[in-house]
Design a protein around this motif. Structure first.
Motif, PDB file in Angstrom:
ATOM      1  N   ASP A   1       0.863  -1.184   0.000  1.00 21.56           N
ATOM      2  CA  ASP A   1       0.000   0.000   0.000  1.00 21.56           C
ATOM      3  C   ASP A   1       0.896   1.229   0.000  1.00 21.56           C
ATOM      4  O   ASP A   1       1.711   1.416   0.900  1.00 21.56           O
TER       5      ASP A   1
ATOM      6  N   ARG B   1       3.955   2.474  -5.986  1.00 22.73           N
ATOM      7  CA  ARG B   1       3.296   3.619  -6.618  1.00 22.73           C
ATOM      8  C   ARG B   1       3.709   3.735  -8.090  1.00 22.73           C
ATOM      9  O   ARG B   1       2.885   3.964  -8.969  1.00 22.73           O
TER      10      ARG B   1
ATOM     11  N   VAL C   1      -0.335   4.330  -0.029  1.00 23.21           N
ATOM     12  CA  VAL C   1      -1.046   5.429   0.628  1.00 23.21           C
ATOM     13  C   VAL C   1      -0.766   5.381   2.123  1.00 23.21           C
ATOM     14  O   VAL C   1      -0.372   6.359   2.744  1.00 23.21           O
ATOM     15  N   THR C   2      -0.945   4.201   2.703  1.00 25.38           N
ATOM     16  CA  THR C   2      -0.636   3.974   4.116  1.00 25.38           C
ATOM     17  C   THR C   2       0.561   3.037   4.164  1.00 25.38           C
ATOM     18  O   THR C   2       0.416   1.827   4.035  1.00 25.38           O
TER      19      THR C   2
END
Length: 153
Positions: free
Chosen positions: A6, A33, A8-9
């Protein structure tokens, strides 16, 4: 067990034993990403113990191409194909990330990339390389280098 990275987190899951766990997690998230944005690929890693063939594949290329033996244990690894490229990643306890870019078509790009997590010392095994710096919101300062693969794997 697979881990979907992840970006984002950011989580240190699977990397907790690294003295640079947070920076390495940021580096791993930075890669996730990149692959999501460029290829719409979900970056998933496996514990190294579950994919020893990937760890050995990267180690073999380092040995045969440059006589490099990385002393730090591998924590996680992954391999996937996107747009005719096979990518293999290993994330080391020291904070080092190594990727192998291997074009499936003869004559395509083939290289090994090294990325050092923010705050880690340069490994003695890689002292022959010059590292360029890059800033990342997820990973802080990333130092990277690479070499071109000459043989077939």
């Amino acid at each position: 067990m697979s881990y979907v990275v992840d970006f984002v987190t950011v989580s240190t899951a699977g990397l907790e034993s690294s003295p640079h766990a947070e920076a390495l997690a940021g580096l791993r998230a930075n890669e996730a990403r990149y692959f999501r944005n460029k290829y719409d690929h979900v970056f998933t890693t496996e514990p190294a113990a579950e994919v020893p063939e990937l760890v050995e594949y990267v180690a073999r290329i380092l040995r045969e191409e440059r006589s490099i033996e990385i002393s730090s244990p591998v924590l996680e690894a992954t391999q996937f194909e996107v747009e005719g490229l096979r990518w293999t990643y290993v994330f080391h306890e020291s904070g080092l990330s190594i990727n192998v870019l291997y074009a499936l078509e003869p004559g395509g790009k083939r290289a090994v990339g090294f990325k050092l997590s923010d705050g880690m010392d340069e490994p003695e095994e890689l002292s022959a390389f010059k590292f360029a710096r890059q800033r990342s919101k997820l990973a802080g300062t990333i130092r990277g280098s690479y070499f071109v693969i000459k043989n077939e794997y």
